[in-house]
Design a protein around this motif. Sequence first.
Motif, mmCIF file in Angstrom:
data_model
loop_
_atom_site.group_PDB
_atom_site.id
_atom_site.type_symbol
_atom_site.label_atom_id
_atom_site.label_comp_id
_atom_site.label_asym_id
_atom_site.label_seq_id
_atom_site.Cartn_x
_atom_site.Cartn_y
_atom_site.Cartn_z
ATOM 1 N N UNK A 110 0.776 -0.845 0.188
ATOM 2 C CA UNK A 110 -0.258 -0.161 0.230
ATOM 3 C C UNK A 110 1.203 1.417 -0.457
ATOM 4 N N UNK A 111 2.113 1.053 0.759
ATOM 5 C CA UNK A 111 2.940 2.273 0.538
ATOM 6 C C UNK A 111 3.748 3.131 -0.900
ATOM 7 N N UNK A 112 4.153 1.921 -1.139
ATOM 8 C CA UNK A 112 4.917 1.594 -2.532
ATOM 9 C C UNK A 112 3.929 2.165 -3.048
ATOM 10 N N UNK A 113 2.752 1.385 -3.477
ATOM 11 C CA UNK A 113 1.581 2.162 -4.470
ATOM 12 C C UNK A 113 1.570 3.190 -4.303
ATOM 13 N N UNK A 114 0.937 3.558 -2.805
ATOM 14 C CA UNK A 114 0.536 4.970 -2.793
ATOM 15 C C UNK A 114 0.561 6.120 -3.040
ATOM 16 N N UNK A 115 3.340 5.857 -3.214
ATOM 17 C CA UNK A 115 4.003 6.817 -3.303
ATOM 18 C C UNK A 115 3.975 6.740 -4.997
ATOM 19 N N UNK A 116 4.015 5.890 -5.233
ATOM 20 C CA UNK A 116 4.172 6.261 -6.613
ATOM 21 C C UNK A 116 3.557 6.390 -7.421
ATOM 22 N N UNK A 117 1.923 6.698 -7.671
ATOM 23 C CA UNK A 117 0.718 7.655 -7.709
ATOM 24 C C UNK A 117 1.211 8.789 -7.084
ATOM 25 N N UNK B 265 1.710 5.828 -11.467
ATOM 26 C CA UNK B 265 0.783 5.341 -11.591
ATOM 27 C C UNK B 265 -0.060 5.634 -11.390
ATOM 28 N N UNK B 266 -1.420 5.490 -12.320
ATOM 29 C CA UNK B 266 -2.488 6.545 -11.768
ATOM 30 C C UNK B 266 -3.271 6.707 -10.940
ATOM 31 N N UNK B 267 -4.440 7.088 -10.202
ATOM 32 C CA UNK B 267 -4.818 7.444 -9.347
ATOM 33 C C UNK B 267 -5.193 6.722 -8.682
#
Length: 262
Positions: free
Chosen positions: A148-155, A160-162
């Motif tokens: 979750x942290x990695x995806x949120x930071x990439x977004x 990454x898309x929102x």
Amino acid sequence: MNMLAEMLLTEPAPVAIWVVLMLLTLPALVVLASPHGVRNPRLALIETVTFLRKREERREQERARRRQEAAQAVRYAEEIQVAADQAGYAVQRWQGHWEAAAEQVDATWQAWQDAEARWARSQATAAFGTPFTAQNPAEYADRERFLHRAVHAAADRGELPADAVADALSGRGGWDARLHPVEQELALHRASRAHLQSLHRDAVAAERAAWHDAQLARRSRDSLRREATIAEARAAVARHLLPPATTAEPEGIRRSALAGAA
């Protein structure tokens, strides 16, 4: 040189008298030239005066028509020049749009290439396999928080898309919190690479559209400039038919139109 010619050249008064006499006798000459006029000179004189009046009216109508056409030519020249000026401003705006789109192409290309490099490094790391970790609820919770942290930071970075954040939280879109962090990172970089490649394709399409619009604006500007040159040449020929106040009016129209465009 005889005496009569010398007198006419040196004395203007006799010349003026001769001209007045000729004008006064012209109706009589016209009447006498017609047999009908000899029989009824009064009616012939009225017809002659009516004919002369109508001819003068036709001449005045012709002069009015020419003045109207001249005014239209001058007005059209001013209006087409305004349109050409506005088209020039439009070219500048479209040029700015195209330059911004070209910069966006370069930026998305670089971001895509950086994502390609990260994905390649992740592939190389994953080739060595994943280290053993205890498979218990605490480990799964750590893996879920890491994802979750990695995806949120990439977004947040735009990699990454929102909507990827919501997909990761709900386990949709191929996001699997049960995977090892190395495998999760590989999936993250793969998704980032695909997203940034898509952004680059969109930027290229937008840049091409902006270039096409800029070219259309240039062609329109050039066409209007040519038309304005032709119209100004026609107006220059016609301006002598108009009084100074009439020729100054379209310029005021042009200034107000340019002020409205600004």
